[in-house]
Design a protein around this motif. Structure first.
Motif, PDB file in Angstrom:
ATOM      1  N   UNK A 190       0.824  -1.207   0.000  1.00 38.50           N
ATOM      2  CA  UNK A 190       0.000   0.000   0.000  1.00 38.50           C
ATOM      3  C   UNK A 190       0.857   1.256   0.000  1.00 38.50           C
ATOM      4  N   UNK A 191       1.966   1.232   0.735  1.00 36.32           N
ATOM      5  CA  UNK A 191       2.830   2.418   0.796  1.00 36.32           C
ATOM      6  C   UNK A 191       3.436   2.708  -0.572  1.00 36.32           C
ATOM      7  N   UNK A 192       3.693   1.641  -1.337  1.00 36.83           N
ATOM      8  CA  UNK A 192       4.258   1.827  -2.688  1.00 36.83           C
ATOM      9  C   UNK A 192       3.205   2.350  -3.658  1.00 36.83           C
ATOM     10  N   UNK A 193       2.003   1.774  -3.589  1.00 40.84           N
ATOM     11  CA  UNK A 193       0.947   2.129  -4.539  1.00 40.84           C
ATOM     12  C   UNK A 193       0.296   3.468  -4.200  1.00 40.84           C
ATOM     13  N   UNK A 194      -0.013   3.677  -2.922  1.00 43.35           N
ATOM     14  CA  UNK A 194      -0.774   4.862  -2.508  1.00 43.35           C
ATOM     15  C   UNK A 194       0.133   6.042  -2.156  1.00 43.35           C
ATOM     16  N   UNK A 195       1.179   5.768  -1.372  1.00 47.00           N
ATOM     17  CA  UNK A 195       2.052   6.854  -0.910  1.00 47.00           C
ATOM     18  C   UNK A 195       3.266   7.063  -1.813  1.00 47.00           C
ATOM     19  N   UNK A 196       3.457   6.182  -2.792  1.00 43.19           N
ATOM     20  CA  UNK A 196       4.563   6.289  -3.745  1.00 43.19           C
ATOM     21  C   UNK A 196       5.926   6.235  -3.056  1.00 43.19           C
ATOM     22  N   UNK A 197       6.017   5.483  -1.968  1.00 40.39           N
ATOM     23  CA  UNK A 197       7.288   5.332  -1.267  1.00 40.39           C
ATOM     24  C   UNK A 197       8.104   4.219  -1.944  1.00 40.39           C
ATOM     25  N   UNK A 198       9.282   4.569  -2.407  1.00 38.69           N
ATOM     26  CA  UNK A 198      10.128   3.598  -3.086  1.00 38.69           C
ATOM     27  C   UNK A 198      10.899   2.766  -2.065  1.00 38.69           C
ATOM     28  N   UNK A 199      11.115   1.501  -2.404  1.00 39.77           N
ATOM     29  CA  UNK A 199      11.834   0.582  -1.522  1.00 39.77           C
ATOM     30  C   UNK A 199      13.204   0.292  -2.136  1.00 39.77           C
ATOM     31  N   UNK A 200      14.292   0.778  -1.519  1.00 39.86           N
ATOM     32  CA  UNK A 200      15.640   0.524  -2.049  1.00 39.86           C
ATOM     33  C   UNK A 200      15.937  -0.976  -2.098  1.00 39.86           C
ATOM     34  N   UNK A 201      16.976  -1.332  -2.832  1.00 35.56           N
ATOM     35  CA  UNK A 201      17.325  -2.743  -2.995  1.00 35.56           C
ATOM     36  C   UNK A 201      17.589  -3.417  -1.648  1.00 35.56           C
ATOM     37  N   UNK A 202      18.342  -2.755  -0.788  1.00 32.49           N
ATOM     38  CA  UNK A 202      18.652  -3.337   0.522  1.00 32.49           C
ATOM     39  C   UNK A 202      17.375  -3.571   1.328  1.00 32.49           C
ATOM     40  N   UNK A 203      16.449  -2.637   1.207  1.00 27.93           N
ATOM     41  CA  UNK A 203      15.187  -2.774   1.938  1.00 27.93           C
ATOM     42  C   UNK A 203      14.362  -3.929   1.387  1.00 27.93           C
ATOM     43  N   UNK A 204      14.418  -4.132   0.065  1.00 27.01           N
ATOM     44  CA  UNK A 204      13.687  -5.257  -0.539  1.00 27.01           C
ATOM     45  C   UNK A 204      14.251  -6.587  -0.049  1.00 27.01           C
ATOM     46  N   UNK A 205      15.576  -6.648   0.057  1.00 28.74           N
ATOM     47  CA  UNK A 205      16.215  -7.855   0.599  1.00 28.74           C
ATOM     48  C   UNK A 205      15.789  -8.043   2.057  1.00 28.74           C
ATOM     49  N   UNK A 206      15.748  -6.935   2.786  1.00 32.11           N
ATOM     50  CA  UNK A 206      15.332  -6.993   4.183  1.00 32.11           C
ATOM     51  C   UNK A 206      13.908  -7.505   4.335  1.00 32.11           C
ATOM     52  N   UNK A 207      13.022  -7.061   3.436  1.00 37.12           N
ATOM     53  CA  UNK A 207      11.628  -7.508   3.478  1.00 37.12           C
ATOM     54  C   UNK A 207      11.534  -9.013   3.249  1.00 37.12           C
ATOM     55  N   UNK A 208      12.334  -9.518   2.283  1.00 37.43           N
ATOM     56  CA  UNK A 208      12.352 -10.958   2.012  1.00 37.43           C
ATOM     57  C   UNK A 208      12.824 -11.722   3.251  1.00 37.43           C
ATOM     58  N   UNK A 209      13.872 -11.217   3.912  1.00 38.16           N
ATOM     59  CA  UNK A 209      14.380 -11.873   5.119  1.00 38.16           C
ATOM     60  C   UNK A 209      13.348 -11.839   6.243  1.00 38.16           C
ATOM     61  N   UNK A 210      12.688 -10.701   6.380  1.00 39.13           N
ATOM     62  CA  UNK A 210      11.689 -10.545   7.441  1.00 39.13           C
ATOM     63  C   UNK A 210      10.536 -11.524   7.240  1.00 39.13           C
ATOM     64  N   UNK A 211      10.068 -11.630   6.002  1.00 37.45           N
ATOM     65  CA  UNK A 211       8.964 -12.549   5.706  1.00 37.45           C
ATOM     66  C   UNK A 211       9.419 -14.004   5.826  1.00 37.45           C
ATOM     67  N   UNK A 212      10.642 -14.298   5.345  1.00 39.05           N
ATOM     68  CA  UNK A 212      11.163 -15.664   5.427  1.00 39.05           C
ATOM     69  C   UNK A 212      11.307 -16.103   6.880  1.00 39.05           C
ATOM     70  N   UNK A 213      11.829 -15.205   7.721  1.00 38.13           N
ATOM     71  CA  UNK A 213      11.970 -15.525   9.136  1.00 38.13           C
ATOM     72  C   UNK A 213      10.627 -15.750   9.799  1.00 38.13           C
ATOM     73  N   UNK A 214       9.649 -14.948   9.418  1.00 42.21           N
ATOM     74  CA  UNK A 214       8.314 -15.082   9.981  1.00 42.21           C
ATOM     75  C   UNK A 214       7.665 -16.406   9.573  1.00 42.21           C
ATOM     76  N   UNK A 215       7.770 -16.733   8.283  1.00 39.62           N
ATOM     77  CA  UNK A 215       7.198 -17.984   7.796  1.00 39.62           C
ATOM     78  C   UNK A 215       7.917 -19.196   8.400  1.00 39.62           C
ATOM     79  N   UNK A 216       9.209 -19.026   8.646  1.00 37.31           N
ATOM     80  CA  UNK A 216       9.969 -20.115   9.258  1.00 37.31           C
ATOM     81  C   UNK A 216       9.455 -20.470  10.641  1.00 37.31           C
ATOM     82  N   UNK A 217       8.911 -19.486  11.345  1.00 40.49           N
ATOM     83  CA  UNK A 217       8.379 -19.739  12.687  1.00 40.49           C
ATOM     84  C   UNK A 217       7.111 -20.573  12.652  1.00 40.49           C
ATOM     85  N   UNK A 218       6.475 -20.665  11.477  1.00 41.70           N
ATOM     86  CA  UNK A 218       5.240 -21.417  11.364  1.00 41.70           C
ATOM     87  C   UNK A 218       5.471 -22.893  11.059  1.00 41.70           C
ATOM     88  N   UNK A 219       6.735 -23.249  10.775  1.00 42.54           N
ATOM     89  CA  UNK A 219       7.058 -24.645  10.443  1.00 42.54           C
ATOM     90  C   UNK A 219       6.996 -25.513  11.698  1.00 42.54           C
TER      91      UNK A 219
END
Length: 296
Positions: free
Chosen positions: A267-296
């Motif tokens: 939503x922040x990208x589509x509505x607020x036009x906030x760009x996500x730098x490459x490092x932040x995109x990697x961080x988002x993947x890690x954050x989601x991966x770590x979260x999903x890992x807790x569900x295993x």
């Protein structure tokens, strides 16, 4: 449907609603004192919560709530109020894409607090996931140079965001202790009442009665609508989260709730036009991966 499966589905529903809250609040808080805006949206959450409790026929159960639950629900409400005040203050000054990851890092704090308080010991995989989530959070926060013509926002939003995360972690633990043995809808209503009292007390201390009245008169119609929608989304998220906490462990429910960051970032990208730098995109993947890992 198995109890654990239902609890996980409710936690995901809570995450979906929570993901929309930051965007609605960011838009609705523009030009409005963050403490006053928090108090106003809490009114909406309060009506929403008590309305559902009444429709469910839960009001007579108020007299049956044990003293222990009253104590923990009150403490949970105070922690929630503090978390909100800091979170929305941070949103006013910082980018949603940078504030939200810090708020979601409360998962790590929740899991750490769950060890001595709830006796929920993380597995080796759980520990690894916490490390991955921590790395992802740091990458997402990063250090962004102000765009041309943009004034630096300073570090005040950063301190407020971390304070919000600490109180959010306390909220998860205290809510788990408070809703044990009682209806989650009623627990949400009681907790919201505490938040409302705290929020308006802060408004009166900060602005005074006349100052708050002047601020409210200056809020445009669109601002009122966004604050109301933010409150409704919050109430729906709370109800789902509290219901899930009655069915699954806090160390499992909390990570699912934090997946709301994916919705928030989109939503922040589509509505607020906030760009996500490459490092932040990697961080988002890690954050989601770590979260999903807790569900295993």
């Amino acid at each position: 449907m198995p109890q654990e499966t239902l609890g996980i589905l409710l936690a995901f529903a809570g995450a979906l609603f929570a993901g929309a809250v930051a965007i609605l609040a960011k838009l609705g808080y523009t030009g409005v004192d963050s403490t006053l805006a928090t108090a106003l949206r809490t009114v909406v959450v309060l009506v929403f919560a008590w309305g559902l409790a009444a429709l469910g026929g839960r009001l007579p159960e108020l007299a049956l709530i044990p003293a222990r639950s009253w104590v923990f629900l009150t403490l949970s409400g105070l922690a929630t109020g503090a978390s909100w005040l800091f979170y929305f203050a941070a949103l006013q000054k910082g980018d949603v894409a940078r504030v939200a990851p810090i708020d979601k890092s409360s998962t790590i704090l929740t899991m750490l607090l769950a060890i001595p308080i709830l006796g929920e010991i993380p597995t080796p995989l759980g520990v690894l996931c916490m490390v991955v989530m921590g790395a992802g959070t740091l990458l997402m926060v990063g250090i962004r140079r102000p765009a041309r013509g943009e004034k630096p926002s300073g570090g005040s939003w950063l301190a407020a965001a971390w304070a919000s995360a600490v109180f959010a972690a306390l909220t998860s633990i205290l809510t788990k202790l408070g809703v044990t043995g009682i209806d989650s809808t009623l627990g949400t209503a009681v907790r919201t009442t505490v938040v409302l009292v705290m929020a308006w007390a802060m408004v009166l201390i900060k602005l005074g009665g006349k100052g708050a009245a002047r601020e409210m008169k200056a809020i445009p119609g669109s601002g009122w609508m966004l604050l109301a929608l933010s409150g409704i989304a919050t109430g729906a998220s709370w109800l789902c989260q509290n219901a899930s906490l009655q069915l699954i462990n806090a160390s499992l429910a909390a990570p699912i709730d934090k997946l709301s960051i994916v919705v928030t970032i989109l939503f922040s990208r589509v509505i607020l036009k906030e760009k996500l730098p490459r490092a932040a995109r990697i961080g988002l993947v890690l954050l989601v991966a770590g979260t999903l890992g807790l569900l295993i």
